[in-house]
Design a protein around this motif. Structure first.
Motif, mmCIF file in Angstrom:
data_model
loop_
_atom_site.group_PDB
_atom_site.id
_atom_site.type_symbol
_atom_site.label_atom_id
_atom_site.label_comp_id
_atom_site.label_asym_id
_atom_site.label_seq_id
_atom_site.Cartn_x
_atom_site.Cartn_y
_atom_site.Cartn_z
ATOM 1 N N GLY A 23 0.828 -1.197 0.000
ATOM 2 C CA GLY A 23 0.000 0.000 0.000
ATOM 3 C C GLY A 23 0.862 1.247 0.000
ATOM 4 O O GLY A 23 2.088 1.168 0.196
ATOM 5 N N ARG A 27 -5.902 3.562 -7.329
ATOM 6 C CA ARG A 27 -7.260 3.024 -7.215
ATOM 7 C C ARG A 27 -7.557 2.077 -8.375
ATOM 8 O O ARG A 27 -8.114 0.990 -8.180
ATOM 9 N N PRO A 67 -4.097 -0.463 -2.243
ATOM 10 C CA PRO A 67 -4.586 0.366 -1.139
ATOM 11 C C PRO A 67 -3.721 1.615 -0.955
ATOM 12 O O PRO A 67 -2.493 1.555 -1.088
ATOM 13 N N VAL A 103 -3.693 5.855 1.048
ATOM 14 C CA VAL A 103 -4.329 6.877 1.871
ATOM 15 C C VAL A 103 -3.501 8.153 1.753
ATOM 16 O O VAL A 103 -2.271 8.107 1.673
ATOM 17 N N LEU A 152 -4.470 2.095 6.228
ATOM 18 C CA LEU A 152 -3.981 1.094 5.276
ATOM 19 C C LEU A 152 -4.209 -0.318 5.794
ATOM 20 O O LEU A 152 -4.663 -1.201 5.055
ATOM 21 N N GLN A 191 -7.629 -1.484 5.266
ATOM 22 C CA GLN A 191 -7.868 -1.897 3.875
ATOM 23 C C GLN A 191 -7.274 -3.263 3.596
ATOM 24 O O GLN A 191 -7.873 -4.082 2.876
ATOM 25 N N THR A 217 -13.268 -0.774 5.154
ATOM 26 C CA THR A 217 -13.465 0.459 4.382
ATOM 27 C C THR A 217 -13.402 1.656 5.331
ATOM 28 O O THR A 217 -14.440 2.161 5.767
#
Length: 344
Positions: free
Chosen positions: A132, A149, A154, A156, A315, A318, A323
């Motif tokens: 991620g 995406r 994943p 953030v 993270l 995910q 979610t």
């Protein structure tokens, strides 16, 4: 024959999982599950016994081999503009600590806030099969988050935000408002803003919150009194000098980053103005240096350490199929010696 004291010590064979399982009197698969970070189907007593024996025997779990079996690299990528930026360095420190506590390593890359650099660094990270990405350099118009995406990686955003993307940040609009309310209460009416990069949410939201609060109070900030800049000390000095050259210089300045405020201090000195006496000054983020300057800096505090740890939590959620929702941490006004009523 006596042992040669100069001879290197004999190599000992590493303790295997099978050795731990034999001592714990359980199957190897049970020992493996007991030593995993998310043990399932194993009783609490068994988990404790296996882990205690593993520690006593000196067993070390091979995270790399586990990664090959699960398809996980156990690595988190972190994109930052520059690690020389004290704000990003503070956030990264907490990211790395939180990731390590969860059994992950981190790979950090400087993007220089440049789209092409970001592209190269991100491609290099993805080639290492990172699990991620934490993005600390997002701008309006960036494609990195969208690409991640689309790839199903994943991610953030941390500190900065983009509409429609998961993020962990401070309520920067409110932070700008707090700075404005403080100066209004002190009696300042002609103020300047060193606004940072307006493509970054940090610069845009902090400036917007500040200007709208002054406008609502009946004292709108003219565009000439708002100077856009990079997030650096030299940029703060250039912007501060520009504000001091105005026909009627501001009696107070809001800098949207402590490093910008530090540069503005130099500009005020060069203009023959005393910080906190002739011109009030507020920074943002409340870095450690703010309280230790010759004239301690009033600043809006962001909880940078919590921001970093929460981004790792987002993270990890995910990774386990959750979610998570975006988080806005509350800012706090920290008043020190650089703010006072306007000089008469």
């Amino acid at each position: 024959m006596k042992d040669d004291p100069t001879a290197p010590p004999a190599r000992t064979r590493p303790v295997t999982l099978a050795t731990v399982a034999r001592h714990a009197q359980v199957h190897v698969s049970t020992a493996s599950r007991a030593l995993s970070e998310t043990p399932s189907g194993v009783g609490a007593d068994t988990i404790r016994r296996v882990r205690e024996l593993a520690a006593v025997l000196g067993y070390r779990r091979d995270v790399g081999a586990a990664g090959l079996r699960t398809g996980s690299s156990r690595l988190i990528g972190v994109l930052v503009p520059r690690l020389t930026d004290l704000v990003l360095a503070s956030i990264y420190e907490s990211v790395d600590a939180a990731a390590s506590a969860a059994g992950y390593g981190t790979v950090v890359a400087n993007t220089l806030d440049d789209p092409e650099h970001r592209r190269v660094r991100l491609d290099a990270m993805l080639s290492r099969r990172i699990d991620g990405v934490i993005i600390g350099d997002s701008h309006n118009g960036d494609s990195a988050a969208l690409e991640l995406r689309e790839r199903g990686v994943p991610y953030v955003l941390v500190m900065r935000t983009l509409e429609g993307h998961l993020s962990v940040s401070t309520d920067d609009y409110k932070g700008g408002r707090l700075a404005a309310e403080h100066l209004l209460e002190l009696g300042h009416r002609r103020v300047g803003v060193i606004s940072g990069d307006q493509l970054a949410s940090t610069g845009r939201e902090r400036t917007l919150g500040f200007r709208r609060t002054f406008e609502a109070a009946g004292y709108p900030v003219p565009d000439a009194y708002t100077v856009e800049s990079a997030f650096s000390t030299p940029s703060g000095a250039i912007a501060g000098a520009a504000l001091m050259r105005l026909p009627e210089p501001p009696t107070a300045i809001f800098a949207v980053h402590d490093l910008l405020a530090l540069g503005a201090m130099g500009a005020l000195r060069d203009a023959g103005r005393r910080v906190g006496t002739d011109v009030a000054l507020i920074g943002y983020n409340d870095l450690d240096l703010a309280a230790t300057l010759p004239v301690p800096l009033t600043s809006i505090r962001s909880d940078l350490a919590r921001m970093g740890s929460l981004s790792v939590d987002a993270l990890l959620a995910q990774f386990s199929g959750g979610t998570p929702h975006s988080t806005l941490l509350p800012p706090e006004l920290v008043v020190r010696a650089t703010t006072s009523p306007p000089a008469s």
